[in-house]
Design an enzyme around this catalytic site. Structure first.
Site, PDB file in Angstrom:
ATOM      1  N   ASP A  18       2.276   1.153 -11.015  1.00  0.00           N
ATOM      2  CA  ASP A  18       1.926   2.419 -10.361  1.00  0.00           C
ATOM      3  C   ASP A  18       3.162   3.225  -9.985  1.00  0.00           C
ATOM      4  O   ASP A  18       3.275   4.416 -10.302  1.00  0.00           O
ATOM      5  CB  ASP A  18       1.081   2.151  -9.114  1.00  0.00           C
ATOM      6  CG  ASP A  18      -0.271   1.555  -9.442  1.00  0.00           C
ATOM      7  OD1 ASP A  18      -0.786   1.825 -10.533  1.00  0.00           O
ATOM      8  OD2 ASP A  18      -0.809   0.807  -8.605  1.00  0.00           O
ATOM      9  N   ARG A  97       2.420  -4.164   4.805  1.00  0.00           N
ATOM     10  CA  ARG A  97       2.357  -2.714   4.576  1.00  0.00           C
ATOM     11  C   ARG A  97       2.785  -1.870   5.789  1.00  0.00           C
ATOM     12  O   ARG A  97       3.529  -0.900   5.640  1.00  0.00           O
ATOM     13  CB  ARG A  97       0.953  -2.321   4.125  1.00  0.00           C
ATOM     14  CG  ARG A  97       0.537  -2.908   2.785  1.00  0.00           C
ATOM     15  CD  ARG A  97       1.499  -2.522   1.677  1.00  0.00           C
ATOM     16  NE  ARG A  97       1.009  -2.914   0.360  1.00  0.00           N
ATOM     17  CZ  ARG A  97       1.644  -3.735  -0.458  1.00  0.00           C
ATOM     18  NH1 ARG A  97       2.809  -4.268  -0.082  1.00  0.00           N
ATOM     19  NH2 ARG A  97       1.164  -4.028  -1.645  1.00  0.00           N
ATOM     20  N   ASP A 126      -4.723  -0.747   0.896  1.00  0.00           N
ATOM     21  CA  ASP A 126      -3.333  -0.425   1.189  1.00  0.00           C
ATOM     22  C   ASP A 126      -3.119   1.046   1.514  1.00  0.00           C
ATOM     23  O   ASP A 126      -2.231   1.402   2.292  1.00  0.00           O
ATOM     24  CB  ASP A 126      -2.438  -0.841   0.022  1.00  0.00           C
ATOM     25  CG  ASP A 126      -2.154  -2.332   0.016  1.00  0.00           C
ATOM     26  OD1 ASP A 126      -2.380  -2.981   1.060  1.00  0.00           O
ATOM     27  OD2 ASP A 126      -1.700  -2.850  -1.026  1.00  0.00           O
ATOM     28  N   SER A 178      -3.153  -7.253 -11.208  1.00  0.00           N
ATOM     29  CA  SER A 178      -2.549  -6.553 -10.079  1.00  0.00           C
ATOM     30  C   SER A 178      -2.085  -7.607  -9.078  1.00  0.00           C
ATOM     31  O   SER A 178      -2.890  -8.391  -8.575  1.00  0.00           O
ATOM     32  CB  SER A 178      -3.575  -5.611  -9.427  1.00  0.00           C
ATOM     33  OG  SER A 178      -3.012  -4.988  -8.295  1.00  0.00           O
TER      34      SER A 178
END
Length: 417
Positions: A18, A97, A126, A178
């Site tokens: 990404d 995060r 996320d 992922s």
């Protein structure tokens, strides 16, 4: 495509699919300078060559911030002490995060950026974790989330875009899981895992990275002893070490013995269910050891209430609400419960199982004299009759009342049937 123009955008950059395509995409779309920021939370070799890659794909600079110590001491350990788990998931991505986002905000302010960009999908958790942290530290900052509106709306299209722009990738269409890795865990999602009818390929070479499957673990058990001081792990097998080293040591030991695998269909914050496979060998051992020590050092009421709080604590962390007054207050409560959580826990690791072997503490509330089935001088068993009389009084009164009503009306009152 882009209605608003920006001069400088700070990108949360991992070097994965990404964020790799985002650098040229942002420059093409907004005509801006892109500054990439990577938070080192223990990804290890994933950070190798990252600066060269970021600069070659168009970033003006890359920050690689060493956040491991803060990650362990300010996020992981408080969550372990709380005993917080979300549907058995030990929150590896969830509490990383907010920390990364906080540091990104600090750099965005330092660089005078107009906006912060992340590569989180519109379906995932996320995006919430990043943006709630950004709101907490830069409430006026613009946030760009291309997955909500761009044309590269599948990982296959992203791969094609990367190939067209000569962006090097470590994945192919066939190995396109992922993944998220840090020093606490490794998560796997996507491909065949998207169908819960498919067994997770934990025995397939190269799928697991932190350890082996239980079937491939040694035939002999391994023992490990962990010492805690006020809920914080301070040594493994008698060797003093900081918490980061404790986790690394237990990751190796747990991984070798097939511990800490979780295959779960979890309830995402955005409403859908999602299937993931998590590797958390060291963390799973730590949770088990900490829980075992609390069994003998916490009184009943505190232990039970803390278990209730752990569920809410886990939800806050999972939902990205780390920087909230409630989470802070909960951590203060948890810290107060840990004053006596000191001692040693010995565990047996065998083919994915974590089996308690022994637990000792100078603050132990367990009394063998009190609990023994043999004769003792410290407990008067006859006292239990009075206790049961008072404890059962409401039940007795209700039953007597039912009997009286039945006698008067000729109707049976099955109040507890």
């Amino acid at each position: 495509m882009a209605e608003k123009k920006y001069k400088k955008i700070v990108l949360a950059y991992s070097g994965g699919l990404d964020t790799s395509v985002l650098i040229p995409w942002l420059k093409e779309t907004y005509g801006c300078e892109v500054i990439a920021v990577s938070g080192d939370v223990g990804q290890g070799t994933e950070l190798d060559g990252l600066e060269e890659k970021a600069l070659k794909t168009g970033a003006s600079k890359l920050y690689i911030e060493d956040l491991k110590k803060e990650f362990v001491e300010e996020y992981i350990i408080p969550t372990v002490k709380a005993g917080a788990a979300y549907e058995n998931y030990l929150l590896g991505t969830s509490f990383a995060r907010p920390l990364i986002a906080k540091r990104i905000v600090e750099i965005a302010k330092k660089e005078g950026a107009d906006a912060i960009c992340h590569g989180c999908t519109g379906k995932g958790n996320d995006q919430v974790r990043f943006e709630l942290a950004i709101k907490a530290f830069a409430p006026q900052m613009d946030v760009i989330a291309p997955w909500r509106f761009w044309e590269l709306n599948s990982r296959e299209k992203e791969i094609a875009y990367a190939e067209a722009h000569n962006i090097p990738l470590k994945i192919t269409k066939e190995t396109n899981y992922s993944k998220d890795k840090n020093l606490w865990h490794l998560s796997h999602e996507g491909l065949d895992l998207e169908d819960p009818a498919n067994e997770a390929p934990v025995n397939k070479p190269g799928f697991l990275e932190l350890g082996v499957s239980p079937e491939q673990a040694p035939d002999q058990p391994a023992y490990v002893t962990i010492h805690f001081e006020k809920g914080v792990p301070t040594s493994v097998n008698g060797e003093a070490m900081d918490c980061e080293t404790v986790i690394q040591t237990l990751n190796k030991l747990g991984g070798e013995n097939g511990c800490g695998l979780l295959d779960v269909v979890e309830n995402r914050l955005v409403g859908m269910k999602s299937r993931g496979v998590y590797e958390t060998p060291g963390g799973t051992i730590l949770y088990k050891a900490h829980e075992k020590l609390e069994e003998i050092t916490l009184d009943k009421e505190t232990q039970h209430y803390k278990q209730q709080l752990a569920l809410k604590f886990a939800e806050l962390v999972y939902n990205g609400q780390w920087y909230t007054p409630l989470r802070k207050a909960m951590s203060a409560f948890v810290d107060s419960t840990q004053e006596t959580v000191t001692g040693d826990v010995k565990l047996k690791l065998y083919k994915g199982n974590i089996i308690p072997a022994s637990v000792t503490s100078p603050y132990s509330l367990y009394s063998s004299e009190m609990a023994t089935f043999d004769e003792d001088d410290c407990y008067e068993q006859g006292d239990s009759a009075g206790f049961i009389s008072l404890f059962g009084l409401p039940i007795k009164v209700r039953a007597m009342n039912d009997e009286a009503l039945a006698e008067k009306t000729g109707t049976h009152f099955p109040s507890v049937e």
